[in-house]
Design a protein around this motif. Structure first.
Motif, short mmCIF file in Angstrom:
data_model
loop_
_atom_site.label_atom_id
_atom_site.label_comp_id
_atom_site.label_asym_id
_atom_site.label_seq_id
_atom_site.Cartn_x
_atom_site.Cartn_y
_atom_site.Cartn_z
N GLY A 64 0.72 -1.32 -0.05
CA GLY A 64 0.11 -0.15 0.15
C GLY A 64 0.80 1.25 0.01
O GLY A 64 0.31 2.26 -0.41
N HIS A 65 1.97 1.14 0.44
CA HIS A 65 2.92 2.36 0.57
C HIS A 65 3.47 2.71 -0.80
O HIS A 65 3.65 1.71 -1.61
CB HIS A 65 4.18 2.23 1.55
CG HIS A 65 3.87 2.36 3.08
ND1 HIS A 65 3.63 3.80 3.40
CD2 HIS A 65 3.63 1.57 3.84
CE1 HIS A 65 3.27 3.63 4.77
NE2 HIS A 65 3.44 2.45 5.30
N THR A 66 3.64 3.77 -1.20
CA THR A 66 3.92 4.13 -2.48
C THR A 66 5.55 4.43 -2.60
O THR A 66 5.93 4.52 -3.77
CB THR A 66 3.39 5.42 -3.23
OG1 THR A 66 3.79 6.62 -2.01
CG2 THR A 66 1.79 5.55 -3.14
N GLU A 67 6.17 4.42 -1.57
CA GLU A 67 7.61 4.49 -1.31
C GLU A 67 8.25 3.44 -0.39
O GLU A 67 7.38 2.91 0.09
CB GLU A 67 8.19 5.90 -1.10
CG GLU A 67 7.76 6.89 -2.13
CD GLU A 67 8.44 6.64 -3.37
OE1 GLU A 67 9.26 6.06 -3.57
OE2 GLU A 67 7.96 7.34 -4.32
N SER A 68 9.46 3.54 -0.39
CA SER A 68 9.84 2.30 0.68
C SER A 68 9.52 2.48 2.14
O SER A 68 9.47 3.74 2.64
CB SER A 68 11.59 2.30 0.49
OG SER A 68 12.17 3.57 1.04
N VAL A 69 9.33 1.46 2.80
CA VAL A 69 8.78 1.85 4.39
C VAL A 69 10.02 1.91 5.21
O VAL A 69 11.09 1.17 4.84
CB VAL A 69 8.15 0.32 4.68
CG1 VAL A 69 7.61 0.27 6.00
CG2 VAL A 69 6.93 -0.12 4.06
N SER A 70 10.03 3.15 5.83
CA SER A 70 11.13 3.51 6.65
C SER A 70 11.02 3.22 7.89
O SER A 70 12.11 3.16 8.79
CB SER A 70 11.31 5.04 6.30
OG SER A 70 10.21 5.63 6.87
N CYS A 71 9.99 3.10 8.57
CA CYS A 71 9.72 2.85 10.14
C CYS A 71 8.34 2.39 10.39
O CYS A 71 7.41 2.45 9.75
CB CYS A 71 10.13 4.27 10.86
SG CYS A 71 9.23 5.53 10.25
N ILE A 72 8.50 1.57 11.47
CA ILE A 72 7.00 0.99 11.94
C ILE A 72 7.03 0.90 13.43
O ILE A 72 8.20 0.97 14.11
CB ILE A 72 7.10 -0.80 11.57
CG1 ILE A 72 7.20 -0.71 10.17
CG2 ILE A 72 5.80 -1.31 12.08
CD1 ILE A 72 7.19 -2.53 9.76
N ALA A 73 6.01 1.33 14.07
CA ALA A 73 5.69 1.37 15.35
C ALA A 73 4.53 0.72 15.84
O ALA A 73 3.52 0.90 14.89
CB ALA A 73 5.91 2.80 15.85
N LEU A 74 4.27 0.47 17.06
CA LEU A 74 3.15 -0.18 17.57
C LEU A 74 2.46 0.85 18.54
O LEU A 74 3.08 1.38 19.47
CB LEU A 74 3.09 -1.35 18.17
CG LEU A 74 3.64 -2.53 17.47
CD1 LEU A 74 3.88 -3.96 18.30
CD2 LEU A 74 3.05 -2.86 16.14
N CYS A 75 1.38 0.99 18.45
CA CYS A 75 0.41 2.11 19.47
C CYS A 75 -1.02 1.35 19.76
O CYS A 75 -1.90 1.56 19.00
CB CYS A 75 0.30 3.45 18.62
SG CYS A 75 -0.61 4.74 19.78
N GLY A 76 -0.96 0.75 20.93
CA GLY A 76 -2.14 0.04 21.23
C GLY A 76 -2.43 -1.02 20.23
O GLY A 76 -1.75 -1.82 19.96
N GLU A 77 -3.85 -0.92 19.72
CA GLU A 77 -4.20 -1.95 18.77
C GLU A 77 -3.65 -1.50 17.19
O GLU A 77 -3.81 -2.31 16.46
CB GLU A 77 -5.60 -2.21 18.64
CG GLU A 77 -6.68 -1.14 18.05
CD GLU A 77 -6.97 0.05 19.00
OE1 GLU A 77 -8.06 0.51 18.77
OE2 GLU A 77 -6.09 0.31 19.94
N PHE A 78 -2.95 -0.73 17.18
CA PHE A 78 -2.67 0.08 15.69
C PHE A 78 -1.29 -0.23 15.39
O PHE A 78 -0.41 -0.29 16.20
CB PHE A 78 -2.74 1.47 15.69
CG PHE A 78 -4.03 1.89 15.81
CD1 PHE A 78 -5.29 1.57 14.91
CD2 PHE A 78 -4.48 2.78 17.04
CE1 PHE A 78 -6.64 2.09 15.22
CE2 PHE A 78 -6.01 3.36 17.30
CZ PHE A 78 -6.62 2.93 16.32
N ILE A 79 -1.05 -0.61 14.27
CA ILE A 79 0.28 -0.86 13.46
C ILE A 79 0.41 0.37 12.62
O ILE A 79 -0.21 0.79 11.71
CB ILE A 79 0.34 -2.05 12.92
CG1 ILE A 79 0.08 -3.27 13.50
CG2 ILE A 79 1.68 -2.05 12.08
CD1 ILE A 79 0.20 -4.43 12.78
N ILE A 80 1.56 1.21 13.05
CA ILE A 80 1.86 2.60 12.27
C ILE A 80 2.97 2.61 11.57
O ILE A 80 4.04 2.00 11.87
CB ILE A 80 1.77 3.78 13.17
CG1 ILE A 80 0.57 3.89 14.09
CG2 ILE A 80 2.07 5.08 12.62
CD1 ILE A 80 0.77 4.82 15.22
#
Length: 403
Positions: A64-80
């Motif tokens: 879904g990202h249009t460019e390379s994924v640079s970072c990932i974090a978790l916030c409660g039930e969300f994946i950001i």
């Protein structure tokens, strides 16, 4: 696995797949149903893997990202997740479907960190943006501030003593980063930001005031982590520096310098759970380990044939992401690290890794982001569950002991 094939959902005892439509004020939210180019492929895993198959395995592929994924974090039930395409995507567990997007047009995102209901994003434009999660607002991820804050600017811009030389014929306020912010860490009420300008800046979490600026390295800072009152910064100068704080309101001081190999960059740094061993991942493919007690390098392992770009750790397990498109899975050993698996599937270098704090069956989840614009979710067995597996197929790396 081909991300372009239609969504396939299989029964999975760990990730129960459900399809829901969130409504706000009685209307359907279009962000809840992603466009056709947002694909999720799920793969089920046995609830209790037998020893012969207790190896890391893929669960999901998310595009879904249009460019390379640079970072990932978790916030409660969300994946950001964020990318170099200036977009921040939020997916809701357990179904991993797109929940919303935010932060459009704010500059390429280099780092993400969360604490409570706050999300901090570091950008190529040398700014840190603060977002608040609120279920009471239609705009659930709301921009609440930008660092340095307006108050900080007003308190400094009229003082000559607040300006420092950043480049030839150019001065900036000491509270500003002069180049891309590459990494963030939150620890004991403080926010730490590392930059390609070679400095670490320290911000107070309660009011976002900049408290300190440290000239930490001789080259760009690539990674930050904190453990038990000490902050560690990894740099392209081939060193990891350790910083402590003498008292709650005191200034930071240099506790130690951890030297890597000559003519290499240290791209990632993590610390063991008990805070006794520091691991650095280098551009030469080696993982090096130092004891915090004495800052002594005690082992080095050639983990990849190409550069290590990121690492994450949970318990006894260390994961290493590399330019070679693979993720190495390692178990801590007396003489360094023992390899227990390799996770393959990405079509580009691995830019970021994020481990879930929660256990899933007899293991845990690891999220990986890549230059191939995808996020993959993996299940990794706990160290206590892979002893039989190790004895059969794992190879112990002959570490160079440096006592």
């Amino acid at each position: 696995m081909n991300p372009s094939i239609p969504i396939q959902l299989k029964a999975n005892p760990f990730l129960q797949i459900t399809t829901t439509t969130r409504t706000i004020n009685g209307t359907s939210n279009p962000d809840e149903n992603p466009p056709e180019n947002h694909h999720i492929i799920h793969h089920g895993i046995p609830k209790t893997p037998p020893p012969s198959s207790a190896s890391p395995r893929p669960l999901s592929v998310i595009t879904g990202h249009t460019e390379s994924v640079s970072c990932i974090a978790l916030c409660g039930e969300f994946i950001i997740s964020a990318s170099h395409g200036k977009e921040i995507m939020v997916r809701q567990q357990p179904d991993l479907r797109l929940f919303t997007k935010f932060g459009h047009g704010r500059g390429s995102v280099k780092a993400l960190v969360t604490i409570g209901t706050l999300i901090f994003t570091a950008h190529q434009d040398s700014k840190i943006r603060v977002w608040r999660v609120s279920r009471n607002l239609e705009n659930i991820f709301k921009l609440v501030d930008t660092l340095p804050t307006t108050k900080d600017y007003l308190g400094n811009f009229m003082k000559n003593s607040s300006y420092i030389q950043t480049r030839r014929h150019h001065k900036s306020l000491w509270i500003e980063h002069a180049d891309t912010i590459s990494c963030l860490s939150v620890h004991e009420g403080l926010i730490y930001s590392g930059s390609w300008d070679r400095t670490i800046k320290i911000w107070r979490l309660s009011d976002f005031k900049c408290l300190e600026s440290i000239k930490a390295h001789d080259d760009a800072i690539n990674a930050l982590t904190a453990s038990k009152g000490t902050v560690f910064s990894a740099s392209a100068d081939g060193k990891i520096t350790a910083w402590g704080r003498g008292e709650p309101e005191g200034s930071h001081f240099l506790k130690g310098v951890l030297e890597g190999h000559k003519d290499m960059s240290i791209n990632s740094v993590v610390v063991s759970g008990e805070g006794t061993v520091v691991y650095g991942g280098g551009s030469d493919g080696y993982v090096m380990g130092w004891l915090v007690d004495g800052w002594i390098r005690v082992f080095e392992v050639e983990a990849h044939k190409m550069s290590i770009l990121c690492m994450c750790m949970k318990g006894e397990i260390l994961c290493t992401g590399s330019t070679d498109r693979s993720i190495g899975v390692w178990k801590r050993a007396v003489n360094g690290l023992t390899k227990i698996g390799v996770m393959m599937g990405h079509e580009g270098p691995i830019k970021c890794l994020q481990v879930s704090p929660n256990s899933i069956g007899s293991g845990f989840l690891v999220y990986s982001g890549s230059i191939d614009k995808s996020i993959r979710v993996w299940w990794v067995p706990n160290s206590s569950k892979v002893e039989d597996f190790n004895s059969k197929i794992a190879n112990t790396i002959n570490s160079t002991m440096l006592f």
